[in-house]
Scaffold this motif. Structure first.
Motif, short mmCIF file in Angstrom:
data_model
loop_
_atom_site.label_atom_id
_atom_site.label_comp_id
_atom_site.label_asym_id
_atom_site.label_seq_id
_atom_site.Cartn_x
_atom_site.Cartn_y
_atom_site.Cartn_z
N ALA A 124 0.77 -1.09 -0.09
CA ALA A 124 0.10 0.02 -0.09
C ALA A 124 0.82 1.11 0.05
O ALA A 124 0.78 2.21 -0.76
N MET A 125 1.83 1.29 0.75
CA MET A 125 3.01 2.19 0.93
C MET A 125 3.53 2.68 -0.26
O MET A 125 3.73 3.98 -0.83
N ALA A 126 3.77 1.48 -1.20
CA ALA A 126 4.41 1.53 -2.54
C ALA A 126 3.72 2.62 -3.41
O ALA A 126 4.24 3.07 -4.39
N HIS A 127 2.33 2.40 -3.17
CA HIS A 127 1.24 3.26 -4.00
C HIS A 127 0.73 4.26 -3.40
O HIS A 127 -0.09 4.89 -3.76
N ASP A 128 1.33 4.68 -2.34
CA ASP A 128 1.15 6.03 -1.61
C ASP A 128 -0.39 5.76 -1.00
O ASP A 128 -0.97 6.85 -0.92
N CYS A 129 -0.72 4.84 -0.70
CA CYS A 129 -1.84 4.38 0.00
C CYS A 129 -1.41 4.03 1.60
O CYS A 129 -0.41 3.68 1.74
N ALA A 130 -2.60 3.90 2.31
CA ALA A 130 -2.22 3.49 3.76
C ALA A 130 -2.62 1.99 3.86
O ALA A 130 -3.54 1.49 3.13
N PRO A 131 -2.30 1.36 5.00
CA PRO A 131 -2.84 0.17 5.43
C PRO A 131 -4.36 0.06 5.38
O PRO A 131 -4.58 -1.24 4.83
N GLU A 132 -4.95 0.66 5.74
CA GLU A 132 -6.45 0.80 5.89
C GLU A 132 -7.09 0.73 4.60
O GLU A 132 -8.42 0.46 4.62
N ASP A 133 -6.20 1.09 3.61
CA ASP A 133 -7.12 0.74 2.07
C ASP A 133 -7.15 -0.56 1.53
O ASP A 133 -7.58 -0.87 0.55
N VAL A 134 -6.46 -1.49 2.37
CA VAL A 134 -6.53 -2.85 2.13
C VAL A 134 -7.64 -3.33 3.22
O VAL A 134 -7.54 -3.47 4.31
N ARG A 135 -8.85 -3.50 2.63
CA ARG A 135 -9.94 -3.60 3.43
C ARG A 135 -10.63 -5.04 3.42
O ARG A 135 -10.45 -5.66 2.42
N ILE A 136 -11.01 -5.50 4.73
CA ILE A 136 -11.43 -6.97 4.80
C ILE A 136 -13.01 -6.76 4.67
O ILE A 136 -13.60 -6.23 5.25
#
Length: 348
Positions: free
Chosen positions: A183-195
């Motif tokens: 996620a960080m590699a794509h300038d996103c946050a861990p929270e952007d990976v949603r269950i």
């Protein structure tokens, strides 16, 4: 399995099983075999070369590479998978030629294939009729994945199965690091990976992510499988040397060392290649590179120990360049998985 994923499978069955008349061609072959089975002693046996060739040509062309692993497993439960593609061709040829079966047994076995295919297509029709209104009329809630999202099904199995809360903590932490790094590699946050879902059996957690994160994940898995194939190929040579009983311990040791080196360097190479593709500079983006490197290590370790990551693209944006890359990666992953599995079985 998601409802849309199952519905897409019924569409695939329409196109690849029903449209080319697989059941009809199996039935045509069975009819000739039945005639031969019931022929009297003075009656000439009817040739079935034409019916056999038409059937084999049809099922040989059916490719399941575009399907998810869950969709393939569903085909197995429906009785289709073993009757199409290379396995289907081998099955028909075994029945007709290789196993020297009598005509009665051959006819009965071809009839079994017909019954399985017919039953599966009927089941598919019923599923499509039942599921279509649900998907078309479904109200999307805030927890549902967007149409542009990709669903990643993470299957915890084999050496990475979830048996207790200790496993849950360890593997949960590992997947937090995997999600965070990519996620960080794509300038996103861990929270952007949603269950967005979970299944029982072999524990499956369904994650909704943007296509870019899914594509990077698939790129890492594909690269890991290529490394695994090379490592297993080297170790296969070691086993072959042992089988020849040449007592060349030095060469065996050198090959084992080469396998270990390939694995270590392969892991480092994956992280660097992914970082380069995403324009992440090891010096200028030190923190981002560090968490990506850890993410790669954990993901490769998860796959090596038997874990499985499946990808399913959602509707509208599935023709984008990112989705095309994901589909290409996933198709290649499935082919490599089969080759790696064959190498592993050869050494077990």
């Amino acid at each position: 399995m998601q409802v849309k994923e199952l519905l897409e499978l019924t569409t695939w069955i329409d196109k690849h099983i029903k449209a080319p008349d697989v059941a009809k061609k199996v039935h045509a072959l069975h009819q000739v075999l039945e005639q031969n089975k019931n022929a009297r002693n003075n009656q000439q046996q009817q040739p079935f070369e034409d019916q056999k060739n038409k059937l084999i040509k049809t099922i040989e062309a059916i490719d399941t590479a575009s399907l998810t692993n869950e969709q393939e497993r569903m085909l197995t439960r429906m009785g289709i998978l073993d009757n199409i593609g290379p396995s289907g061709v081998a099955k028909v040829e075994d029945i007709l030629f290789r196993n020297s079966l009598d005509v009665t047994t051959a006819s009965n076995k071809i009839k079994e294939i017909f019954d399985q295919v017919s039953s599966a297509t009927n089941t598919s029709d019923q599923l499509k009729s039942s599921l279509s209104p649900l998907v078309e009329g479904k109200d999307e809630d805030s927890d549902s994945p967007d149409s542009s999202d990709v669903l990643m099904s993470v299957r915890f199995q084999n050496e990475v199965s979830l048996s207790n809360v200790t496993d849950f903590k360890r593997l949960g932490s590992s997947w937090w690091e995997i999600g965070r790094g990519i996620a960080m590699a794509h300038d996103c946050a861990p929270e952007d990976v949603r269950i967005v879902g979970a299944q029982k059996g072999s524990i499956v957690v369904e994650l909704a992510v943007i296509a870019a994160i899914a594509t990077t994940t698939s790129t890492i898995i594909l690269a890991a499988l290529k490394v695994a194939e090379r490592v297993l190929s080297i170790r296969k040579q070691v086993e072959e040397l042992k089988g020849l009983k040449l007592s060349n311990k030095k060469l065996e040791a050198e090959l084992e060392k080469e396998a270990d080196k390939e694995k270590k360097e392969g892991l480092e190479r994956i992280a660097k290649e992914v970082a380069d593709a995403l324009n992440i500079n090891q010096n200028g983006d030190g923190e981002k590179y560090k968490v990506l490197e850890k993410s790669v290590k954990n993901l490769v370790d998860f796959v090596e120990k038997g874990g499985e990551v499946d990808f399913f693209s959602q509707g509208e944006d599935s023709d984008s360049e990112e989705h095309d890359k994901l589909k290409s990666n996933f198709s290649e992953i499935k082919k490599l998985e089969k080759r790696v599995l064959q190498l592993e079985r050869a050494q077990s």
